[in-house]
Design a protein around this motif. Structure first.
Motif, PDB file in Angstrom:
ATOM      1  N   GLY A   1      -7.370   5.366  -8.076  1.00 61.84           N
ATOM      2  CA  GLY A   1      -8.205   4.227  -7.699  1.00 61.84           C
ATOM      3  C   GLY A   1      -7.440   2.980  -7.305  1.00 61.84           C
ATOM      4  O   GLY A   1      -7.863   2.267  -6.389  1.00 61.84           O
ATOM      5  N   PHE A   2      -6.314   2.718  -7.962  1.00 65.10           N
ATOM      6  CA  PHE A   2      -5.619   1.448  -7.713  1.00 65.10           C
ATOM      7  C   PHE A   2      -5.124   1.327  -6.264  1.00 65.10           C
ATOM      8  O   PHE A   2      -5.428   0.333  -5.600  1.00 65.10           O
ATOM      9  CB  PHE A   2      -4.470   1.290  -8.716  1.00 65.10           C
ATOM     10  CG  PHE A   2      -3.746  -0.020  -8.603  1.00 65.10           C
ATOM     11  CD1 PHE A   2      -4.350  -1.204  -8.988  1.00 65.10           C
ATOM     12  CD2 PHE A   2      -2.461  -0.068  -8.082  1.00 65.10           C
ATOM     13  CE1 PHE A   2      -3.680  -2.405  -8.878  1.00 65.10           C
ATOM     14  CE2 PHE A   2      -1.781  -1.267  -7.971  1.00 65.10           C
ATOM     15  CZ  PHE A   2      -2.392  -2.437  -8.373  1.00 65.10           C
ATOM     16  N   PRO A   3      -4.397   2.336  -5.739  1.00 60.15           N
ATOM     17  CA  PRO A   3      -4.001   2.208  -4.329  1.00 60.15           C
ATOM     18  C   PRO A   3      -5.204   2.185  -3.394  1.00 60.15           C
ATOM     19  O   PRO A   3      -5.177   1.518  -2.362  1.00 60.15           O
ATOM     20  CB  PRO A   3      -3.146   3.460  -4.087  1.00 60.15           C
ATOM     21  CG  PRO A   3      -2.706   3.910  -5.418  1.00 60.15           C
ATOM     22  CD  PRO A   3      -3.820   3.551  -6.344  1.00 60.15           C
ATOM     23  N   MET A   4      -6.273   2.897  -3.768  1.00 63.56           N
ATOM     24  CA  MET A   4      -7.463   2.907  -2.911  1.00 63.56           C
ATOM     25  C   MET A   4      -8.131   1.536  -2.869  1.00 63.56           C
ATOM     26  O   MET A   4      -8.608   1.098  -1.824  1.00 63.56           O
ATOM     27  CB  MET A   4      -8.461   3.954  -3.419  1.00 63.56           C
ATOM     28  CG  MET A   4      -8.118   5.356  -2.986  1.00 63.56           C
ATOM     29  SD  MET A   4      -8.187   5.485  -1.192  1.00 63.56           S
ATOM     30  CE  MET A   4      -6.733   6.445  -0.867  1.00 63.56           C
TER      31      MET A   4
ATOM     32  N   LEU B   1       0.832  -1.209   0.000  1.00 63.79           N
ATOM     33  CA  LEU B   1       0.000   0.000   0.000  1.00 63.79           C
ATOM     34  C   LEU B   1       0.867   1.259   0.000  1.00 63.79           C
ATOM     35  O   LEU B   1       0.631   2.197  -0.773  1.00 63.79           O
ATOM     36  CB  LEU B   1      -0.909  -0.020   1.234  1.00 63.79           C
ATOM     37  CG  LEU B   1      -1.914   1.102   1.336  1.00 63.79           C
ATOM     38  CD1 LEU B   1      -2.874   1.076   0.165  1.00 63.79           C
ATOM     39  CD2 LEU B   1      -2.686   1.022   2.637  1.00 63.79           C
TER      40      LEU B   1
ATOM     41  N   PHE C   1       2.152   6.709  -6.844  1.00 60.72           N
ATOM     42  CA  PHE C   1       1.062   7.427  -7.506  1.00 60.72           C
ATOM     43  C   PHE C   1       0.684   8.752  -6.832  1.00 60.72           C
ATOM     44  O   PHE C   1       0.241   9.671  -7.497  1.00 60.72           O
ATOM     45  CB  PHE C   1      -0.180   6.540  -7.594  1.00 60.72           C
ATOM     46  CG  PHE C   1       0.028   5.334  -8.462  1.00 60.72           C
ATOM     47  CD1 PHE C   1       0.541   5.466  -9.742  1.00 60.72           C
ATOM     48  CD2 PHE C   1      -0.277   4.074  -8.008  1.00 60.72           C
ATOM     49  CE1 PHE C   1       0.741   4.366 -10.549  1.00 60.72           C
ATOM     50  CE2 PHE C   1      -0.086   2.956  -8.806  1.00 60.72           C
ATOM     51  CZ  PHE C   1       0.431   3.106 -10.076  1.00 60.72           C
ATOM     52  N   TYR C   2       0.812   8.830  -5.508  1.00 64.02           N
ATOM     53  CA  TYR C   2       0.347  10.043  -4.817  1.00 64.02           C
ATOM     54  C   TYR C   2       1.495  11.005  -4.488  1.00 64.02           C
ATOM     55  O   TYR C   2       1.277  12.205  -4.379  1.00 64.02           O
ATOM     56  CB  TYR C   2      -0.369   9.686  -3.513  1.00 64.02           C
ATOM     57  CG  TYR C   2      -1.591   8.830  -3.666  1.00 64.02           C
ATOM     58  CD1 TYR C   2      -2.284   8.780  -4.880  1.00 64.02           C
ATOM     59  CD2 TYR C   2      -2.083   8.068  -2.626  1.00 64.02           C
ATOM     60  CE1 TYR C   2      -3.404   7.990  -5.032  1.00 64.02           C
ATOM     61  CE2 TYR C   2      -3.210   7.282  -2.764  1.00 64.02           C
ATOM     62  CZ  TYR C   2      -3.861   7.239  -3.970  1.00 64.02           C
ATOM     63  OH  TYR C   2      -4.983   6.459  -4.117  1.00 64.02           O
TER      64      TYR C   2
ATOM     65  N   THR D   1       2.646   1.620  -3.503  1.00 67.59           N
ATOM     66  CA  THR D   1       1.797   2.140  -4.592  1.00 67.59           C
ATOM     67  C   THR D   1       1.395   3.586  -4.307  1.00 67.59           C
ATOM     68  O   THR D   1       1.323   4.406  -5.224  1.00 67.59           O
ATOM     69  CB  THR D   1       0.533   1.275  -4.786  1.00 67.59           C
ATOM     70  OG1 THR D   1      -0.087   1.074  -3.523  1.00 67.59           O
ATOM     71  CG2 THR D   1       0.847  -0.056  -5.391  1.00 67.59           C
ATOM     72  N   SER D   2       1.160   3.913  -3.029  1.00 65.37           N
ATOM     73  CA  SER D   2       0.802   5.296  -2.706  1.00 65.37           C
ATOM     74  C   SER D   2       1.959   6.235  -3.026  1.00 65.37           C
ATOM     75  O   SER D   2       1.755   7.343  -3.539  1.00 65.37           O
ATOM     76  CB  SER D   2       0.434   5.427  -1.229  1.00 65.37           C
ATOM     77  OG  SER D   2      -0.638   4.591  -0.931  1.00 65.37           O
TER      78      SER D   2
ATOM     79  N   ALA E   1      -6.102  -0.453  -0.672  1.00 62.80           N
ATOM     80  CA  ALA E   1      -6.400  -0.100   0.724  1.00 62.80           C
ATOM     81  C   ALA E   1      -7.722  -0.728   1.164  1.00 62.80           C
ATOM     82  O   ALA E   1      -7.857  -1.162   2.312  1.00 62.80           O
ATOM     83  CB  ALA E   1      -6.475   1.420   0.865  1.00 62.80           C
TER      84      ALA E   1
END
Lengths: 515, 292
Positions: free
Chosen positions: B206-209, A440, A447-448, A443-444, B212
């Motif tokens: 959307g993918f990380p969400m 998590l 992307f974030y 990927t965060s 999660a």
């Protein structure tokens, strides 16, 4: 201020320069493709194929299709998988749904996807593919981050899939001062100077922001690998006992070498007034080890399990039960305790089974709602048979009065409730959480909070130096907005009243020390 | 006062949102089908198209604000995150679809995701209006406010992002068809590259969400039921959806998947998202407590 947006055009000072590698560290690079083509060694080819994006995408797609099948088709419950007779009965039900396809579907393990050989093969192949990908690319990601500040000699050329972001800012400052202002401004914008050309050469600066985000992709892949490995380990270690029915006042050994036993000290449900649904239900429990309580009066609720030394006790369900005493024909006590009644017959009456002392008792209690002529309130219907024999005898047993049925004396002591509990020990679970967290966060990060890269080149021009700013290649969101922010900051700084010599000299000294 | 006023406020905001989105969708259609729309929404070429584009975006923002008010009022009235039933989730789903569409299309001038997203949100809200909306206390399994907020909140954002990604993919495929057949509609739609990029941005949210959602769901399941993964149909369908978007992100690194192939993957991903969402009604699942 003179600014110029080059768009897709290639500035003259970048002409002919090679394109850089794209940057999440886990994607195949053009140079790697070229190397692969030149290598005939089959082991190398296999190694690269195993770590390729194509294989990874294909495996994810196949696993997605398998998961979809598992959610669309009925999957065998655990209790069905473990016995031949329940399995045959369960498959009979499926035959009504799928007809002649049922044997074929059963042969393909479509009713038990998660335990099928082909699903396990897919998981294993994905694990190998992830391992190879991580091993192949980790050195590049980790090495690039730990390397000393290199000399920048060129700016990037963008990637084929993205618009190049290049702008030119004119300045009236001296060349050395312009370089100093660029360095200072980039730092104030949160960038770190990662590479620079030597002082005296034409100034080419490479600055990065959130460099740590480069680890994101690697962390996500390692996390997924960890989740897979820990799940495999978890499947063969620990234990999970579903729906353990513990009647109020009873004690049950947990087993599995734990030396623990669990006592139900009382069960309390609360009901929603408007609908026939439990609002909450709580079991008061005591955990014993060697007969001594180690946890006392712990209220187990659905979202509040009991935890002790890696063993957790979860509230799952509840239902009616009876407390009874059973005495043999010779007067010897056969049983005394609670019997859960988890089933419901066609008349809506709860019933359960007790096997003890060579007898098999079927106990039917009155309906919970409404009147019941066959089994009035305060009685229970008991059917007794010798184990393995079809002949049986039935009688209504009133509460508090011993009743002779089938050669035994049955006493219905009182009504009780049972608590359905799930008892679990999962030693690998912390590693699953660690892996999922890495996945998590990785990927965060990608992307974030993406890694940002900016190149700034100070170019000599007849009417003063020009600073060419270019965004590094990135597929992350907000690339243009971030580039606009950097461009605005640099344009403002390069055209504001100059503080020339001292700062330029200071920056030069700092860079000399750094290099 | 709260017991009467807040649910009423939630309901009225819900209707205001439907009205705003209907207005936005009508504006969008008008923009796409009018000669002004064919001019591509450039102010110098067609001021009326620019005006309609702005009007549509403001309608979407108004709808988003009304829906936010509805969710807040309902959450305060229920004293828990407003995700406790299929009805509440539908409202939150529409809210997230609108919000993500607005975030990812920042800076775009042509009518892009806002139009498709307002149509999608409108459909979800019409569906929501058919669901039971009574405010009931949550069943025991849902009585964990922090994890309800984390798990279902992440799912709401993921579903919204998937809807926005689908909107971008639909725009892409529509534009591709329009360009091939030389429809004048193509001048009003965003360029192929823009739609592709907008979809990708939405998937990045959307993918990380969705990851999660799986993580917090597993964590919650391990607390409430004692197992972090049980191959429950709902969680398995969520995993399948997450894997499809994982395939998209990996495949998109290859240039050949940036375009129609990627867009079709997003259509598949959103179909799976809807399947997972609606699964509460037909799955024999531990998640079957949606108020239906």
């Amino acid at each position: 201020m003179r600014t110029h947006d080059d768009g897709a055009a290639r500035p003259h000072h970048l002409e002919g320069r090679p394109k850089p590698a794209k940057g999440d560290g886990l994607s195949d690079r053009p140079t790697a493709v070229a190397r692969r083509r030149s290598s005939p060694d089959p082991t190398v080819v296999l190694w690269r194929a195993l770590g390729s994006i194509e294989l990874c995408a294909a495996l994810l797609g196949l696993l997605g299709a398998a998961s979809l099948a598992a959610s669309l088709l009925p999957q065998m419950p655990l209790e069905v998988r473990t016995g031949a007779s329940p399995l045959a009965e369960w498959l009979l039900g499926r035959r009504e749904q799928f007809g002649s396809l049922t044997p074929w579907m059963q042969a393909m393990s479509l009713f038990d996807v998660a335990h099928s050989w082909w699903f396990r093969l897919l998981i294993a192949t994905l694990g190998v593919s992830l391992s190879v990908a991580v091993l192949r690319r980790a050195p590049a990601v980790l090495g690039a981050s730990g390397r000393a500040v290199p000399r920048a000699r060129r700016s990037p050329a963008g990637s084929r899939s993205q618009a190049r972001l290049v702008r030119t800012i004119g300045s009236s400052l001296a060349e050395a001062d312009a370089r100093g202002v660029v360095v200072r401004t980039l730092r104030s914008l949160g960038y770190r100077l990662e590479a620079a050309s030597a002082v005296g050469e034409p100034a080419v600066l490479r600055a990065t922001r959130r460099r740590w985000a480069r680890y994101g992709s690697l962390a996500a892949h390692v996390g997924l690998l960890l989740v897979l490995c820990a799940s495999v380990v978890g499947a063969v270690t620990g234990f999970r006992d579903n729906n353990v029915m513990l009647v109020e006042g009873s004690t049950l050994p947990i087993g599995h070498g734990t030396g623990l036993s669990l006592r139900n000290d009382g069960f309390t449900p609360s009901w929603r007034p408007e609908v026939d649904v439990a609002q909450d239900f709580t079991t008061l429990t005591t955990l014993l080890k060697g007969g001594n309580p180690v946890v006392e009066n712990h209220a187990v609720r659905v979202n509040a399990p009991l935890r002790y030394n890696g063993v957790t006790v979860h509230q799952a369900s509840f239902g009616p039960a009876v407390e009874l005493r059973l005495t043999g024909a010779d007067g010897a006590p056969l049983f005394s305790g609670g019997v859960p009644l988890p089933n419901v017959d066609t008349a809506g009456r709860p019933w359960g089974v007790l096997s003890t002392g060579g007898y098999r008792l079927e106990i039917v209690a009155p309906r919970l709602n409404g009147t019941d002529r066959e089994t009035p309130a305060g009685t229970m219907l008991v059917t007794v048979a010798m184990e393995g024999r079809a002949v049986s005898a039935s009688a209504l047993a009133p509460q508090g009065r011993p009743t002779a049925v089938g050669g035994v004396l049955v006493e219905f002591v009182r009504e009780r409730q049972y608590s359905g509990l799930t008892i679990v020990q999962e030693p690998a679970a912390p590693f699953v959480w660690l892996g999922a967290l890495l996945l998590l966060l990785g990927t965060s990060a990608v992307f974030y909070f993406p890694h940002r890269l900016v190149w700034a080149t100070v170019v000599r021009a007849p009417d003063g130096p020009q600073v060419v700013v270019e965004a590094g290649p990135s597929r992350a969101m907000g690339r243009r907005q971030e580039f606009d922010r950097v461009h605005r900051g640099l344009a403002r700084a390069l055209t504001s009243p100059p503080k020339r010599t001292e700062q330029g000299a200071a920056v030069r000294r700092a860079e000399e020390r750094q290099s | 006062m709260n017991q009467e006023f807040l649910p009423a406020a939630a309901l009225y905001s819900f209707y205001v949102c439907i009205a705003a989105l209907a207005a936005g969708a009508l504006t969008g259609w008008a923009l796409l089908l009018s000669p002004a729309g064919w001019a591509g929404g450039r102010s110098e070429a067609a001021p009326s198209a620019e005006f309609a584009n702005r009007l549509g975006r403001w309608a979407l923002r108004a709808g988003l604000a009304a829906l936010s008010l509805s969710l807040v009022a309902r959450g305060v009235a229920a004293q828990r995150p407003p995700f406790g039933s299929q009805y509440e989730f539908a409202i939150a789903f529409a809210w997230a679809a609108l919000g993500v569409a607005l975030v990812v299309e920042r800076g775009e001038r042509r009518p892009g995701l806002w139009f498709a997203a307002s149509v999608a949100a409108l459909l979800v809200l019409v569906y929501a209006s058919t669901l039971p909306s009574a405010l009931l206390p949550p069943v025991p399994a849902l009585q964990n406010r922090p994890l309800l907020a984390l798990h279902v909140g992440a799912a709401v954002l993921a579903y919204g992002a998937n809807a926005a990604a689908f909107a971008g993919a639909a725009m892409y495929l529509l534009q591709r068809a329009a360009l091939r057949r030389r429809w004048r509609l193509s001048r009003a739609l965003p360029p192929l590259r823009t739609s592709d990029e907008l979809s990708y941005r939405a998937v990045m949210i959307g993918f990380p969400m969705l990851g999660a959602t799986l993580l917090f769901g597993s964590w919650w399941a391990s607390i409430a039921w004692g197992f972090y993964w049980n191959w429950d149909p709902k969680e398995t369908a969520t995993l399948a959806t997450w894997l499809v978007y994982g395939v998209y992100l990996h495949a998109r690194i290859r240039r050949s998947w940036q375009g129609p192939a990627g867009a079709w993957l997003l259509v598949l991903g959103f179909a799976l998202t809807l399947f997972t969402y609606a699964g509460n009604t037909f799955f024999n699942s531990l998640h079957s407590y949606s108020g239906l």
